[in-house]
Every structure is written in structure tokens, then in C-alpha cells.
Write a protein that holds these residues in place. Structure first.
Motif, short mmCIF file in Angstrom:
data_model
loop_
_atom_site.label_atom_id
_atom_site.label_comp_id
_atom_site.label_asym_id
_atom_site.label_seq_id
_atom_site.Cartn_x
_atom_site.Cartn_y
_atom_site.Cartn_z
N ILE A 144 0.55 6.83 -11.96
CA ILE A 144 -0.49 7.14 -10.96
C ILE A 144 -0.90 5.87 -10.22
O ILE A 144 -0.99 5.85 -8.99
CB ILE A 144 -1.71 7.78 -11.65
CG1 ILE A 144 -1.32 9.13 -12.25
CG2 ILE A 144 -2.86 7.94 -10.66
CD1 ILE A 144 -2.42 9.75 -13.10
N THR A 145 -1.12 4.80 -10.98
CA THR A 145 -1.50 3.53 -10.37
C THR A 145 -0.41 3.02 -9.44
O THR A 145 -0.68 2.60 -8.30
CB THR A 145 -1.78 2.48 -11.46
OG1 THR A 145 -2.80 2.96 -12.33
CG2 THR A 145 -2.23 1.17 -10.85
N GLY A 146 0.84 3.06 -9.89
CA GLY A 146 1.95 2.57 -9.08
C GLY A 146 2.18 3.40 -7.84
O GLY A 146 2.46 2.87 -6.76
N PHE A 147 2.05 4.72 -7.97
CA PHE A 147 2.27 5.60 -6.82
C PHE A 147 1.23 5.37 -5.74
O PHE A 147 1.57 5.28 -4.55
CB PHE A 147 2.24 7.06 -7.28
CG PHE A 147 2.34 8.05 -6.16
CD1 PHE A 147 3.55 8.32 -5.56
CD2 PHE A 147 1.21 8.72 -5.70
CE1 PHE A 147 3.64 9.22 -4.50
CE2 PHE A 147 1.28 9.62 -4.66
CZ PHE A 147 2.51 9.88 -4.05
N LEU A 148 -0.02 5.28 -6.15
CA LEU A 148 -1.09 5.06 -5.16
C LEU A 148 -0.94 3.70 -4.48
O LEU A 148 -1.27 3.55 -3.30
CB LEU A 148 -2.45 5.17 -5.83
CG LEU A 148 -2.82 6.57 -6.35
CD1 LEU A 148 -4.15 6.54 -7.09
CD2 LEU A 148 -2.88 7.57 -5.19
N LYS A 149 -0.44 2.71 -5.22
CA LYS A 149 -0.20 1.40 -4.63
C LYS A 149 0.96 1.46 -3.64
O LYS A 149 0.88 0.92 -2.52
CB LYS A 149 0.12 0.40 -5.75
CG LYS A 149 0.67 -0.93 -5.30
CD LYS A 149 -0.40 -1.85 -4.78
CE LYS A 149 0.17 -3.24 -4.55
NZ LYS A 149 -0.85 -4.21 -4.15
N ALA A 150 2.06 2.10 -4.05
CA ALA A 150 3.27 2.12 -3.23
C ALA A 150 3.11 2.98 -1.99
O ALA A 150 3.52 2.59 -0.90
CB ALA A 150 4.45 2.61 -4.07
N ARG A 151 2.51 4.15 -2.13
CA ARG A 151 2.45 5.11 -1.03
C ARG A 151 1.29 4.86 -0.09
O ARG A 151 1.42 4.95 1.15
CB ARG A 151 2.38 6.53 -1.60
CG ARG A 151 2.37 7.62 -0.53
CD ARG A 151 3.61 7.57 0.35
NE ARG A 151 4.84 7.77 -0.41
CZ ARG A 151 5.36 8.96 -0.63
NH1 ARG A 151 4.77 10.05 -0.17
NH2 ARG A 151 6.49 9.07 -1.31
N PHE A 152 0.12 4.54 -0.65
CA PHE A 152 -1.09 4.44 0.18
C PHE A 152 -1.68 3.04 0.24
O PHE A 152 -2.68 2.82 0.91
CB PHE A 152 -2.16 5.41 -0.33
CG PHE A 152 -1.69 6.84 -0.38
CD1 PHE A 152 -1.51 7.57 0.80
CD2 PHE A 152 -1.41 7.46 -1.59
CE1 PHE A 152 -1.06 8.89 0.76
CE2 PHE A 152 -0.97 8.78 -1.64
CZ PHE A 152 -0.79 9.49 -0.46
N VAL A 272 11.49 -0.72 -2.38
CA VAL A 272 10.23 -1.35 -2.79
C VAL A 272 9.28 -0.35 -3.43
O VAL A 272 8.71 -0.60 -4.49
CB VAL A 272 9.57 -2.03 -1.57
CG1 VAL A 272 8.17 -2.54 -1.93
CG2 VAL A 272 10.43 -3.19 -1.08
N GLU A 273 9.10 0.80 -2.79
CA GLU A 273 8.15 1.79 -3.32
C GLU A 273 8.59 2.29 -4.69
O GLU A 273 7.77 2.39 -5.62
CB GLU A 273 8.01 2.96 -2.34
CG GLU A 273 7.27 2.60 -1.06
CD GLU A 273 6.94 3.85 -0.24
OE1 GLU A 273 7.21 4.97 -0.72
OE2 GLU A 273 6.40 3.69 0.87
N ARG A 274 9.86 2.58 -4.82
CA ARG A 274 10.36 3.07 -6.10
C ARG A 274 10.17 2.02 -7.19
O ARG A 274 9.75 2.32 -8.32
CB ARG A 274 11.84 3.42 -5.99
CG ARG A 274 12.40 4.12 -7.23
CD ARG A 274 13.91 4.01 -7.30
NE ARG A 274 14.35 2.65 -7.59
CZ ARG A 274 15.61 2.27 -7.67
NH1 ARG A 274 16.58 3.14 -7.44
NH2 ARG A 274 15.94 1.02 -7.95
N ASN A 275 10.47 0.76 -6.87
CA ASN A 275 10.35 -0.30 -7.87
C ASN A 275 8.89 -0.57 -8.24
O ASN A 275 8.59 -0.93 -9.38
CB ASN A 275 11.00 -1.59 -7.36
CG ASN A 275 12.52 -1.52 -7.40
OD1 ASN A 275 13.09 -0.71 -8.13
ND2 ASN A 275 13.18 -2.34 -6.60
#
Length: 405
Positions: A144-152, A272-275
Motif C-alpha cells: 500500500i505504501t509503495g503503490f501510493l508512492k509510485a502512482r500518486f 521505476v513504479e514497479r520497483n
């Protein structure tokens, strides 16, 4: 011509570093200095408060090393901190600030209880299933933390802090739920015995086991009188595995590249987003593993209502800082923390000094580790002075030769 060549050589020759400079440049030097200063500050505070620093530190070390069961309990105390430290260190190396290790640890513990108390499979199946449930719980929070960082672009510190509190209240919700609450207590029902990860849990308490171990007093003290479990062994294996991933694999290179320069990594064609998400999934899974191993390895094998955080994740943050974000270094830094936390109780019993002294010592060590750059500056200053002296020494014969000509 000879004079010109000599002058050129003086400018290009690099002065040999002294032993002191080489020592000061090593990252471990700053750590040892920080630990020594932490003990020095604690000694001053003990003396000011009217306690004998020598007796206090003697009690601290005796509380860690004087008996096999103390050593065992220190290792047990250190194991989850080592794992959360590796979690934070791994995130650091990938450019992420995993302040959410505490929430990921709680998530791992909660998921381990949910699965371990519901299922009762043979141990060979039950233990991996419960451990994987804990890893999945921590990984989900990290994701959750990584997704919110990568996407938004939402900073991971903000998200992680909120998720820490979310998991604390989720823990309390599970404890007080009708399905998992243990009557007349503030705890949940424990996981089934087939989930236990203690070393020889049944044999060492059997008549045969007790009879065998009593012939080896130190082993009896180490095994029977403590909940010694596999967590420390797992922590060592995880540290080695994470080191290999970071420095000996393509994935690790990409993760570190994203952390070092996100824009350059994206320009080079790296996902980048995936990593970013993957880095937090791995970090969260390691913290969740720590929570699961605590539930399966230590009495009472359940979760309890939390009024505050247990600080396994936050102590892991300090461990990662002391270790310089080295996965292998987290093993030794975690053992240091485990010794201070467990041995600190002996200080209070032996000389009456409050255990807060240990917390102050830990805080001081972390503070001075954060100032490690000062040691590097001293080394650079010494190197600069050596270079200046070398240039002066090399230029002096040239000047004398010019005056003679």
C-alpha cells in the motif's frame, strides 16, 4: 626541466594515508565511537543520579553473559529487531524511508494469529502456512505504501505512519472480536501448537529430554528455561539473502538504481513504479516475518490489546541506522540492542538505577551515529593537512635549487 618535472610530480603524487586516517574513514569506526560515547553519557548520568557507573555496567554485562539462559533470552530479544532492521535497511538501499516497519510487524503478528488459530494442520504444513501468512500481512501493508508512492507521489513517511496506527487498532479489533477473543483476558486465543517454532518444544520437556539435558547443565539452561526458537537462524538467513539480492542480482541493481536516482533509472528503461512497489513489498514482508516468528516462537503465542506500540519496528529503524543500512551489519547491531534491552533490567535489580538509563544510552548511540559525518570530516581534514605538508616538502628543494641557480 628537472625542476619542472619535480614540481609536476609534487602536484600529482598523492600522499600516503596514515593509519589514523584509514581507520577514521571506515564506517564501522563511527559506529564504535558512537557506542563508546553512548556508554560515556550513560556513565555521567548514572554518576549524577548517585549510582555507581562501574557497578551498573557490570550488572548490565552480567545480565547478558553470566548465564546461558541470559544469552538465550538476549538472542530471542534481538531476533525480531534484527529482522525489522533488515527491513528498514533494505528500504534505505532502494531509496525508501520505511518508518512503517512497526505496522508491518503488527500486521504479520495479526495474520499469524488469524491463520494459526484457525488451522490445525500437521506441523510440517502448519508452520510454513502461518509464517507465509505473516509475511503476506506485512507485505500487503508495504505494498500500500509503495503503490501510493509510485502512482500518486504520496510520501511513504506519511502513509506509513498512518498505517502504523491503522494496524494497532486492527490488532485491538481482532483481540476483542467474538471469534478470536480469549475470555477473561486482554489477549486473543493462541495459535495451535502445530504452529510453534520453538527448538525441540516437546522433546526438551519430556522425561527423556529432561533426563538427557540435565547431564549438560549449560544446554539445559539454554534450552529448557527459555523459549529459544528458530527466529535468530531465520534472521541470519534473511540477512544473507537480502545482501545477495542487493549486490549480486539484477533486481538488486535496479532497486538500488531507482533509489539512487529515480529519473536516471527511468531514462535507462527501468520500471521505476514497479520497483518502488516491489521494494516496499519485500521490506514489509521481512517485518511481517518478524511478527509471525514472535507469535509462533514465544509464549503466550497470541496478540494482546495494545495501548502503545511494542517498538520492534522502531528499534529496527535504529538498528538499520547503526548498521549503516548493511543487512549483515543488522545482525550485530540487533544483538547490541537485544543485549541492552534485556540486560538493562539487571541494572535496575542490581543497583536500583531506572531502566530509562538504557533508553537514554540507546538514544545517545543513535544520535552520535547520525553524526557519523563528523568522523569523516576529521579524516578529510587530516588528509588535506597531509597533502599540504607533502606539497611544501616537495616544493622546498625546488625553491632551494632555483635560488642557487
Amino acid at each position: 626541466m628537472a625542476s619542472t618535472a619535480t614540481a609536476g610530480a609534487a602536484h600529482t603524487a598523492k600522499p600516503q594515508e596514515s593509519l589514523l586516517q584509514r581507520i577514521l574513514k571506515r564506517p564501522i569506526t563511527a559506529t564504535f565511537i558512537a557506542i563508546a560515547l553512548g556508554f560515556a553519557v550513560a556513565a555521567v548520568l548514572l554518576a549524577v543520579a548517585g549510582y555507581d557507573p562501574v557497578a551498573s555496567f557490570a550488572a548490565l554485562f552480567e545480565g547478558v553473559f553470566s548465564k546461558p539462559k541470559y544469552i538465550s533470552n538476549t538472542i530471542i530479544k534481538a531476533s525480531p529487531i534484527i529482522l525489522t532492521g533488515i527491513s528498514v535497511a533494505f528500504a534505505f538501499k532502494t531509496g525508501m524511508f520505511n518508518i512503517g516497519a512497526e505496522g508491518q510487524y503488527v500486521a504479520g503478528a495479526v495474520c499469524a494469529v488469524l491463520v494459526g488459530s484457525t488451522l490445525d494442520l500437521p506441523m510440517v504444513l502448519q508452520v510454513p502456512v502461518v509464517i507465509l501468512a505473516g509475511i503476506a500481512g506485512g507485505a500487503a501493508i508495504g505494498a500500500i505504501t509503495g503503490f501510493l508512492k509510485a502512482r500518486f507521489g504520496i510520501h511513504e513517511v506519511i502513509t506509513a505512519i498512518m498505517l502504523n496506527w491503522t494496524m494497532l487498532y486492527l490488532n485491538n479489533f481482532v483481540v476483542n472480536s467474538e471469534m478470536f477473543h480469549r475470555p477473561s483476558s486482554t489477549s486473543s486465543i493462541p495459535v495451535n501448537p502445530s504452529s510453534y517454532t520453538m527448538i525441540l518444544p516437546e522433546w526438551k520437556l519430556s522425561d527423556q529430554g529432561l533426563e538427557t539435558l540435565q547431564n549438560v547443565p549449560w544446554l539445559y539452561d539454554f534450552l529448557v528455561k527459555t523459549d529459544v526458537n528458530i527466529a535468530f537462524i531465520v534472521a541470519i538467513l534473511v540477512a544473507i539473502a537480502i545482501w545477495f539480492v542487493l549486490y549480486r542480482s539484477k533486481l538488486g541493481f535496479e532497486l538500488r538504481a531507482v533509489g539512487f536516482n529515480r529519473d536516471a533509472a527511468e531514462f535507462a528503461g527501468m520500471p521505476v513504479e514497479r520497483n518502488t512497489v516491489l521494494a516496499m513489498v519485500i521490506a514489509g514482508g521481512i517485518s511481517g516475518l518478524a511478527g509471525a516468528l514472535m507469535i509462533t516462537g514465544i509464549q503466550p503465542h497470541c496478540i494482546s490489546t495494545l495501548a502503545a506500540f511494542e517498538n520492534y519496528g522502531f528499534n529496527g529503524f535504529s538498528v538499520a541506522l547503526i548498521a549503516g543500512s548493511s543487512p549483515i551489519g543488522c545482525i550485530f547491531a540487533g544483538l547490541l540492542f537485544g543485549g541492552l534491552l534485556y540486560g538493562g533490567t539487571s541494572v535496575q535489580m542490581a543497583v536500583g538505577a531506572p531502566t530509562d538509563i538504557i533508553n537514554i544510552m540507546i538514544g545517545t548511540i543513535v544520535f552520535f551515529v547520525a553524526l557519523a559525518r563528523v568522523v569523516t570530516l576529521i579524516a578529510e581534514r587530516l588528509e588535506k593537512r597531509s597533502a599540504e605538508r607533502a606539497q611544501i616538502a616537495a616544493a622546498t628543494p625546488d625553491a632551494q635549487e632555483a635560488n642557487h641557480a
